[in-house]
Design an enzyme around this catalytic site. Sequence first.
Site, PDB file in Angstrom:
ATOM      1  N   PHE A  13      13.058  49.390 -25.350  1.00 12.75           N
ATOM      2  CA  PHE A  13      13.136  50.854 -25.255  1.00 12.75           C
ATOM      3  C   PHE A  13      12.351  51.414 -24.076  1.00 12.75           C
ATOM      4  CE2 PHE A  13      13.170  49.663 -29.856  1.00 12.75           C
ATOM      5  CZ  PHE A  13      14.537  49.700 -29.990  1.00 12.75           C
ATOM      6  N   GLY A  55      18.378  43.293 -27.496  1.00 14.23           N
ATOM      7  CA  GLY A  55      18.987  43.722 -28.744  1.00 14.23           C
ATOM      8  C   GLY A  55      20.233  44.551 -28.498  1.00 14.23           C
ATOM      9  N   ARG A 106      34.025  52.779 -18.231  1.00 15.02           N
ATOM     10  CA  ARG A 106      34.654  51.601 -18.843  1.00 15.02           C
ATOM     11  C   ARG A 106      33.764  51.048 -19.958  1.00 15.02           C
ATOM     12  NH1 ARG A 106      37.500  46.709 -16.828  1.00 15.02           N
ATOM     13  NH2 ARG A 106      38.237  48.064 -15.175  1.00 15.02           N
ATOM     14  N   ILE A 107      34.362  50.789 -21.102  1.00 15.40           N
ATOM     15  CA  ILE A 107      33.647  50.229 -22.241  1.00 15.40           C
ATOM     16  C   ILE A 107      33.881  48.719 -22.246  1.00 15.40           C
ATOM     17  CG2 ILE A 107      33.471  50.221 -24.766  1.00 15.40           C
ATOM     18  CD1 ILE A 107      32.450  52.817 -23.264  1.00 15.40           C
ATOM     19  N   GLN A 128      25.025  50.834 -29.774  1.00 16.49           N
ATOM     20  CA  GLN A 128      24.078  51.539 -28.907  1.00 16.49           C
ATOM     21  C   GLN A 128      24.107  53.041 -29.162  1.00 16.49           C
ATOM     22  OE1 GLN A 128      21.736  50.388 -26.350  1.00 16.49           O
ATOM     23  NE2 GLN A 128      22.050  48.916 -27.967  1.00 16.49           N
ATOM     24  N   VAL A 169      25.398  53.046 -21.611  1.00 21.49           N
ATOM     25  CA  VAL A 169      25.371  53.760 -22.895  1.00 21.49           C
ATOM     26  C   VAL A 169      24.040  53.651 -23.635  1.00 21.49           C
ATOM     27  CG1 VAL A 169      27.853  53.527 -23.280  1.00 21.49           C
ATOM     28  CG2 VAL A 169      26.297  51.738 -24.098  1.00 21.49           C
ATOM     29  N   GLY A 170      23.035  53.019 -23.044  1.00 18.51           N
ATOM     30  CA  GLY A 170      21.808  52.719 -23.794  1.00 18.51           C
ATOM     31  C   GLY A 170      21.009  53.929 -24.214  1.00 18.51           C
ATOM     32  N   GLU A 171      21.105  55.000 -23.463  1.00 17.25           N
ATOM     33  CA  GLU A 171      20.187  56.110 -23.712  1.00 17.25           C
ATOM     34  C   GLU A 171      20.878  57.417 -24.084  1.00 17.25           C
ATOM     35  OE1 GLU A 171      16.543  55.356 -20.925  1.00 17.25           O
ATOM     36  OE2 GLU A 171      18.303  54.478 -19.995  1.00 17.25           O
TER      37      GLU A 171
END
Length: 754
Positions: free
Chosen positions: A251, A479, A641-642, A651, A716-718
């Site tokens: 994080f 993770g 793009r995913i 996430q 996409v993490g945040e």
Amino acid sequence: MASEIRLVPSSGHVRHGSNIGQPLTRRDGILKVTGAARYAADNSPAGLLYAVLAVSSIARGRVTFLDVPAAKRHPSVVEVMTPAHKPPLAQDPDAKTNPFMFRLDLLQSDQVRYAHQPIAVVIAETLEAATEGAALLAPHYETLPARVGLDDGESFVPPAVGVGSPAVEAHGRVEPALARASRRIEATYETPAQYHNPMEPHAIVAVWEGDTLSIDTPSQGLIMARDRIAGLFGIAPAKIHIRSPFLGGGFGSKGLISGPQILGIMAARLVGRPVKLVLRREQMYGPVGHRAPTRQTLRLGLDGAGKLTAIDHHVKTASSSFDDFFEPAAGVSHTLYASPAIATSYDAVRLDTGTPLFMRAPGEAPGSIALESAIDEAAAACGMDPLAFRLKNYTETEPMSGKPFSSKALRECYAQGAERFGWSRRPRAPRQMRDERGFLVGWGLGTATFPALMFEAEARAVLRSDGSGAMEIGAHDMGQGAWTALAQIAADGLGLELERVEFRSGTSDLPDGGIAGGSAHTATAGMAIHNAGAAVIAKLAALAMGDERSPLFGAGNAGVVARGGRLFRRDDEERSESYADILVRAGLGEIDARGKGATDPAAQSAYAMHAHGAVFAEVKIDPDLCQMRVTRVVGAFAAGRIINPQLVRSQLLGGMVWGVSFALQEQAVIDARSGRTLNANLAEYHVPVNADVPSLEALTVEEHDPHVNALGIKGVGEIGITGSAAAVANAVWHATGIRVRRFPIRIEDLMIAD
Ligand code: MOS
């Protein structure tokens, strides 16, 4: 070595066609749920000693006495490392030669700069003995009053915010625009200090052999960690080998190597034996970074039709007394809403805390909660629906820079999220909805945004004559599922089935995977992998096309495509040859090539690059007790793009839970007398547990971005946090009619006469 980690095949894998886009389960999942995954602290090399930190119980002053003899009398204590007795360092821990280098507390003096600062390290044959030894030190202090609050000190304008952004920026003239506005909103919002609570605390196992150093430690940035260690100990980076196969969360707290991790290495050097050092939970509240508190004032100007004419966003925040990190909370106001005049500014104080650092969505998390609350207030003041208000002020270019967005599907996010949530049934006025128990029900909206960043990375791709391939990159799976998503990109880049690709990652001897931060890891490492794959395929194609025995001979400009371990002529797919045949005929056991991932400066200067989203939240509030529950959250996000929809969903949901936490639970409570965090534990530092997590839905909205990078990845993490906290706060207002501007929202904030 990373290759010792056997990743099991994912379920759900579609064998043919593109790996990118498949919802594969995480490849390290089975290892983790069965306990087979070996985290840093699980390593116990022969001859291991245990190191335990003694940390200060005061926030400011100096240590005047440590009872080192008492600790040393303990039969199992081997050494006590103090400012007076420690191995020499090659570099001053207070030196700072680049903005990503932060000052560390490595026992350089008797000064105490914050509570829980390491003041000694006790090394013993057992963890218990080291713990007892640390207690026996019974320090004495000379104590100075601690500065703990945003008003405790002289404020100044920071030299820069975040990593090098200007503290004062303006587009157009805000003051005249505010003066002319037909309606003005001014409100101040406060967000608390928050601390990282990954399940795995910082831990290190360090082994010196001469001046060669072998380390197990969790890291979001292996090469930066290696280079920082090399500088501090005056050894060549090549002498350091770091293994970081699994992280129990990061994080941001593991983005840069922390002081306690370095102390573990120093302890191992001092005693000449392997040493393990693991932080206790409360020791996470000090030397390993945190999210700084903010007090943000938003001033909005509006014309008669509900269009913004001015946005002024001022942030007051804090750094430590000895280093600079200023939470860049006003950045959101540069991008989200059309306005002819926008100004952002900062001031800050220095507090007796550890240096605040990156924490999931630094800047955007607290910034969006203030901006999106103010926008909600503006919509209400104009008598408009909050979604209609946002659409009225929608912008197709980044207002501050004037650049077009590389892509922006926020309109679709609003539409799809609203549809899924049932937003059209929302009464405009607050306090209109009740459930069957008579609880107040409120619906709120928050807009999500986070920049699409990239750092630099390199990967090495290998094709072997047995038809298999390998991809090597020092990437980090904290993770988030990087080893699965990146392996999917690797398989496509190599034109192989996933099972035929050996994905080697997680150690510092591999090519630099860049930092896993800023939501940029998939784009950064993914592009390095993609380019390395393309480079090795080009080599292979050259071998085939130049050999008249190959069916691909002379394919020339028409070129070839790589798929399923074969090269096909692009203009005649009947003509193909397997990788193995090409390599065997050429007498090569394997070929390799490297590729890099980095931003494209031309695209960067032409376009504004951001991911977006819209989060809709429902809260229910007991009118008698004022207890709040978030009961439903729907987020719709567009992030290019995913790569893996299942991991992306995970996430986004995780981020949304952080948003709920930000709105209603999380805060470090600092004791004004001692400067200590009173709730430095997982019992009292509230984060949502299962019972607090409502029904969550994360939708991904299709978005093709031709500019961010060749793969079209935004990250996409945040972003999941950024709209969610404000959505909850706005729902609390809609349920009660009470606007709470200090976070987290507490029961007592709602206890006013019914
Ligand atoms: Mo993140 S705060 O960039 O790990």
